[in-house]
Write a protein that holds these residues in place. Structure first.
Motif: not given
Length: 563
Positions: A372, A376, A498
């Protein structure tokens, strides 16, 4: 005479063990009943009523089992041995856990983790001693055998002793001995541990089993349950127990600290307190048709020419449910259909397929939090690689074909229109490889003779896929779809990582990525409304149950699967 005396002792030993077990179980029964009474009468215990009654019920059940074991042993019934082993085992586990708590051993294990590295070298010495001992097998029957075995044992003993010194375990054992002397409760529990251990040892002896008329099948059954017991106890303590506790909590207003009043179905009533109203125009104010002090506007929809307003007392729950179902509708087909096509390609005889199988499987075993964070960065609107390549593509097309395309500069995670889609893409990317491996296993179980027969009959590749591959993959497809739906309904980690890294609360922007599990977390552990959060959890459970039941029903109705 000596032989006769030894034979007489051997014959009397099982009887003595059985008599000792009968006395022990009578004493244990009185101790368990006393413990149940102590739990009931002691007001200093900061336990809720259900906790007291649960503890008393458990202790009472053990007491009943103990007295039943004593009675059955007195009558020389085989079930007495089973009851004795079961009661001793459970009391041993309970005494061990409470003893660890009172002696602070759990904290000691945490401290041991910090010093364990100091003794790794000496554990290596222990391993070398084991190898020296094992080398005695290669010279078995020779004078060197005893030498190697003795030397190996001494090396292992010495290495282990130095290991204990290096990690500080000897000091810990001395401290534990002092605690046992100064803590009466710990001393009592340790005594119970020893007596239960002796009781287990006595009942496990084969002469005792024969004296009670136990068969070998009973031993096999006991051994099976013994091996299952760690997993079974873990399931009861860490899954079934908390599950039932959450059901109870869902009928209270518990705030995770003190308040725990019974409110009945109020939590569920708040969740499902919704209202629908017809609007005169799409722009009509919500306050004109519904009580905005009770209900919040969830959304508006035009249905068959009627403008409908949907309001709910808990607006966020229904927004989270909408986002979760949208996520399922996007992520499940995106994780299943491409996985099937990818598995079909990986099942071919092309060179390098084994390498690509491993490559596609890697995302499914990577840590969700790490994935994640990487995504991101990729999604970053200013410095992310995704927007960078989009900008390169747009500029390249404009230069090559003299176009006037505008760089979209997509704000992936900060725009309401693209935030949920961004999470869906990450989920598909991570799940695709695992589903492909499952489909690949199913494909490899399909007999090649069926494809050869279809080729003889003139079927092309497309016809083989629809008439052979898909029908025979029905069990695998059912499993993949069901597990993917369950996983999608429980989406949490990607959204939490995120959408909250900027310091804002997760689920944004404007609750566009708020899922049911994330809402449950925020309600229970941010707002400390444990009662309401438990009700949300049970509603989510029934949503998952309905989806799973629908899958089972659909699969059961499939004649291909039944065949």
């Amino acid at each position: 005479m000596a032989v006769e005396a030894q034979t007489s002792r051997s014959l009397n030993q099982p009887e003595n063990f059985i008599r000792a077990a009968i006395v022990w179980h009578l004493l244990l029964t009185m101790g368990l009943l006393w413990a149940a009474g102590w739990v009931y009468a002691t007001e200093t215990l900061a336990w809720a009523a259900w906790q007291r009654w649960s503890a008393m019920g458990g202790l009472g059940a053990l007491a009943v089992g103990s007295v039943a074991a004593s009675a059955a042993l007195a009558q020389k019934q085989p079930r007495g041995r089973v009851l004795s082993l079961g009661v001793n085992y459970l009391v041993f586990i309970l005494a061990l856990i409470f003893n660890f708590h009172w002696l602070g051993i759990f904290l000691g294990l945490d401290a041991l983790g910090k010093t364990f590295g100091n003794g790794l070298l000496w554990l290596g010495v222990v391993f070398v001693g084991y190898l020296i001992n094992a080398y005695g097998d290669r010279v078995e029957g020779t004078p060197q055998e005893k030498t190697f075995r003795r030397a190996g044992n001494w090396v292992m003993a010495g290495g282990f002793a130095v290991f204990l010194l290096a990690v500080g375990l000897l000091d810990a054992l001395v401290w534990l001995g002092g605690q046992l002397v100064t803590t009466p409760s710990a001393l009592i529990l340790t005594t119970i541990l020893i007596l239960c251990g002796v009781g287990l040892w006595m009942m496990w002896q084969r002469p005792v089993a024969e004296a009670l008329g136990a068969k070998h099948t009973q031993d096999e059954l006991i051994e099976g349950y013994l091996f299952l017991s760690p997993n079974l106890l873990g399931f009861l303590i860490f899954f079934a127990g908390p599950l039932l506790l959450s059901l109870y909590v869902s009928f209270t207003n518990w705030d995770a600290f003190g308040t725990r009043d019974w409110v009945g179905l109020d939590n569920y009533a708040k969740i499902f307190n919704v209202t629908f109203h017809t609007l005169a125009s799409p722009t009509q104010l919500a306050s004109e048709v519904m009580d905005v002090k009770v209900y919040d506007e969830v959304g508006r929809v035009n249905l068959l020419g009627f403008n409908l307003l949907f309001g709910a007392e808990d607006k966020l729950f229904w927004l989270a449910l909408r986002n979760t179902l949208t996520f399922v509708l996007l992520a499940v087909p995106g994780s299943v259909i491409p996985a099937l096509l990818l598995a079909t390609i990986l099942n071919s005889k092309l060179p390098g397929m084994r390498f690509f199988r491993a490559v596609y499987f890697i995302p499914s075993i990577a840590a969700v939090v790490g994935i994640s964070i990487v995504w991101q960065w990729l999604y970053n609107a200013s410095i992310g690689w995704i927007n960078y390549f989009i900008t390169l593509g747009v500029n390249g097309l404009n230069n090559l074909f003299n176009l006037n395309l505008v760089d979209p500069q997509i704000r992936w995670l900060s725009s309401v229109d693209t935030a949920l889609l961004s999470i869906v893409i990450v989920s598909i990317w991570q799940t695709l490889g695992f589903n492909s491996v499952l489909f690949l296993a199913g494909l490899q179980n399909i007999p090649n003779e069926l494809y050869e027969a279809a080729t003889v009959d003139g079927a092309n590749e497309w016809r083989k896929f629809w008439s052979i591959t898909l029908p025979l993959l029905a069990p695998t497809t059912f499993f993949v779809v069901s597990t993917t739906i369950i996983q999608a309904l429980q989406v949490f980690e990607q959204i939490y990582v995120m959408t909250s890294a900027t310091g804002a609360d997760a689920g944004g922007p404007n609750n566009s990525t708020l899922s049911l599990v994330l809402y449950l977390y925020q309600t229970g552990f941010r707002q400390f409304e444990q009662g309401y959060a438990s009700a949300v959890a049970w509603v989510l459970f029934f949503v998952i149950f309905i989806f799973t039941l629908a899958q089972f029903q659909r699969q059961r109705q499939s004649s291909l699967y039944e065949a």
